[in-house]
Every structure is written in C-alpha cells, then in structure tokens.
Design an enzyme around this catalytic site. Structure first.
Site, PDB file in Angstrom:
ATOM      1  CG  ASN A 158      -1.715   1.222   1.431  1.00 22.81           C
ATOM      2  OD1 ASN A 158      -1.871   2.006   0.497  1.00 22.81           O
ATOM      3  ND2 ASN A 158      -2.258   1.407   2.630  1.00 22.81           N
ATOM      4  CE  LYS A 173       0.238   3.417   4.922  1.00 24.79           C
ATOM      5  NZ  LYS A 173       0.016   3.535   6.335  1.00 24.79           N
ATOM      6  CG  HIS A 195      -5.949   1.450   5.168  1.00 19.00           C
ATOM      7  ND1 HIS A 195      -5.543   2.408   6.070  1.00 19.00           N
ATOM      8  CD2 HIS A 195      -4.886   0.626   4.975  1.00 19.00           C
ATOM      9  CE1 HIS A 195      -4.281   2.171   6.404  1.00 19.00           C
ATOM     10  NE2 HIS A 195      -3.864   1.097   5.755  1.00 19.00           N
ATOM     11  CD  GLU A 234      -3.167   5.241   6.915  1.00 13.56           C
ATOM     12  OE1 GLU A 234      -3.138   5.442   5.694  1.00 13.56           O
ATOM     13  OE2 GLU A 234      -2.199   4.755   7.552  1.00 13.56           O
ATOM     14  CD  GLU A 270      -3.361  -2.911   7.469  1.00 11.92           C
ATOM     15  OE1 GLU A 270      -2.233  -3.063   7.046  1.00 11.92           O
ATOM     16  OE2 GLU A 270      -4.056  -1.910   7.234  1.00 11.92           O
ATOM     17  N   GLY A 327       2.305   2.080  10.769  1.00  7.60           N
ATOM     18  CA  GLY A 327       3.209   3.221  10.605  1.00  7.60           C
ATOM     19  C   GLY A 327       3.873   3.657  11.893  1.00  7.60           C
ATOM     20  CB  SER A 339       5.424  -1.690  11.985  1.00  9.49           C
ATOM     21  OG  SER A 339       4.864  -0.415  12.223  1.00  9.49           O
TER      22      SER A 339
HETATM   23  C1  PEP Z   1      -0.791  -0.001   6.051  1.00  8.86           C
HETATM   24  O1  PEP Z   1      -0.863   1.149   5.678  1.00  8.86           O
HETATM   25  O2  PEP Z   1      -1.684  -0.778   5.727  1.00  8.86           O
HETATM   26  C2  PEP Z   1       0.362  -0.438   6.853  1.00  8.86           C
HETATM   27  C3  PEP Z   1       0.366  -1.638   7.343  1.00  8.86           C
HETATM   28  O3  PEP Z   1       1.380   0.466   7.026  1.00  8.86           O
HETATM   29  P1  PEP Z   1       2.838   0.193   7.686  1.00  8.86           P
HETATM   30  O4  PEP Z   1       3.354  -1.072   7.089  1.00  8.86           O
HETATM   31  O5  PEP Z   1       3.638   1.393   7.317  1.00  8.86           O
HETATM   32  O6  PEP Z   1       2.619   0.050   9.171  1.00  8.86           O
END
Ligand code: PEP
Length: 258
Positions: free
Chosen positions: A9, A11, A99, A101, A171, A177, A213
């Site tokens: 992703n 973003k 997601h 976000e 997630e 992040g 992460s």
């Molecule tokens: C994500 O945006 O779905 C995500 C898992 O981000 P990150 O790997 O940066 O934590």
C-alpha cells in the site's frame, strides 16, 4: 497452506513518474529472482494507476495492481470519487476496503465499508477488507469482540460468487506506521480468531494477512509463528528491495511448509 499474498500500500506517496520507477525496479528484481509461490499486488494512488498498469502489462511484470479505495456508488454525482468500473477498465483487479486511515480520517463507517465491499465484489474485483482495533481496545482486552463486529458488519450475507474474492487484512491500528509490530503470538491468536469468524460466515478458505510495521526483519517470524497468509505492507513497500525481501520471506516460508 494457502498461496501467500503480499500487498504493498503506497498510500499518498509517489507521483506517477516515481510510481513507474518503483514498478520497474520491482520488475527488474523479479526477473532476476522470480517468486515462485507468492502473489504480489501493488496499490498506488489513483492518479498513478494508468501508468503503473501500462508498465506492468508492457514489461510483463508479475504483480497485480490495486486501488486504495473505491466509491460504493456505481456512477453519478459523487465529486472526487472513483468508481469500481473505472478501476476495472484500467485492469485494476484489487481494492483495499475500509483501511483504518479511511475509517478514521474520512468517516468510513462499517455500513459504508460493507456497501463498498459489495460494490467491489459485485463487479468481480478482489476486495482486501481491513480490520483491526485501536490501542485502547487492545488494552481493555476487547480486540476479539471488536474485530468480530467489524467482520460481521462487512461480510454477513455475501453471496457465493463474492466470497472467493475476499481477503481479510488484520491491521491493529496501533501497529500501523508506528514501528510497533504486534507480537507473533498476538498475530496468531487474532488470525485464528478471524478464521473462525470467517468460517462461521461461510468464508472458510479466506486468506488472512497481517499489516502493521512489517519489515524485512520481522516478516519471516510473522509468517511462520503468526501463521498468516501474507502481508499488507505500507512504509516498507515504498522501496523495491524491502518489499521484495518481505515477499521472499513469505515465499520461503511457504516452500518450507508445503
Ligand atoms: C498499512 O498502511 O496498511 C500499513 C500496514 O502500514 P505500515 O506497514 O507502514 O505500518
């Protein structure tokens, strides 16, 4: 064990020139070292999709292309939105749905998530349903109930043709992040829980990914001890080397377990 899936992703990063460059870098590495078992998907911003799908097709790069979101509406007066049929026309085969976000920053409620997922699946695209709890919910020990509710809201009553198109990404919001990865035990417990709930909703064969992460160092242990079917990767998918090291770890784990 199901064939692993690794989704990157991007973003709101990379303009179309940068996106093409990253896609080509992925292509070069894959040509030198193909991934035998893993299915790879990159998820660029909307404005990059046309360029990325063109490069993928013309250079025959073994990655699928996804969108980060889609409108739940089919067409019409929805300024700023992008429809699933527009994505389909670009050969985009995957869409992230819900997601965290989008849920937190763009008022995407469980109802909207469910409607969006139905629109995506209804047109034959693969939907990656994102679920996961905030830190306060985990600290209160309510993560299982919270995720169960998210799964029921999104997946209840899906028809037979839609079900095989679903992937679930766990997630935990506190791990996205943040550099804080869930422990392999937390991941294993939650992915087992998700599989049980999914099965009760007639999604017995669903792939369950982990996101939060993930990096080149933790991918192998998350895969083997966390017992996931792959990853949804944010930050580490912005560099071809780290994205493909993670994917290679998923590939090797699959090889070792078959
Ligand atoms: C994500 O945006 O779905 C995500 C898992 O981000 P990150 O790997 O940066 O934590």
């Amino acid at each position: 064990m199901t064939r692993p899936l690794v989704v990157g992703n991007w973003k709101m990063n990379l303009d179309y020139v940068e996106a093409v460059h990253l896609t080509q870098q992925i292509g070069v590495i894959l040509k030198n070292k193909p991934l035998e078992h893993v299915e790879l998907v990159v998820v660029p911003p909307f404005v990059d999709l046309r360029s990325v799908t063109s490069v993928v097709e013309s250079e025959r790069i073994a990655v699928g292309v996804g969108a980060q979101h889609a409108s739940r509406h089919e067409a019409g007066a929805h300024t700023g939105e992008v429809s699933v049929s527009m994505l389909q026309r670009l050969n985009v085969a995957w869409v992230l749905v819900g997601h965290s976000e989008r849920r937190a920053m763009y008022a995407m409620t469980d109802v909207v998530v469910a409607q969006t997922l139905r629109t995506v699946l209804g047109q034959g695209l693969n939907g990656v349903l994102c679920v996961g709890e905030e830190l306060s919910i985990r600290e209160a020990g309510r993560q299982d109930d919270f995720v169960t509710a998210q799964l029921h809201d999104a997946l209840e009553g899906l028809d037979e043709t839609s079900r095989p198109l679903v992937t679930i990404a766990y997630e935990p919001i506190w791990a996205i992040g943040s550099g804080l990865t869930a422990t392999t035990e937390q991941v294993r417990e939650m992915t087992e829980h998700i599989r049980t709930v999914a099965s009760s909703l007639s999604l017995g064969q669903v792939r369950v990914l982990y996101g939060g992460s993930v990096n080149a160092e933790n991918a192998a242990s998350l895969m083997t001890e966390g017992r996931v079917d792959g990853f949804l990767v944010g930050g580490a998918s912005l560099k071809a080397e780290s994205f493909l090291t993670i994917s290679q770890a998923a590939n090797d784990c699959y090889d070792g377990k078959r």
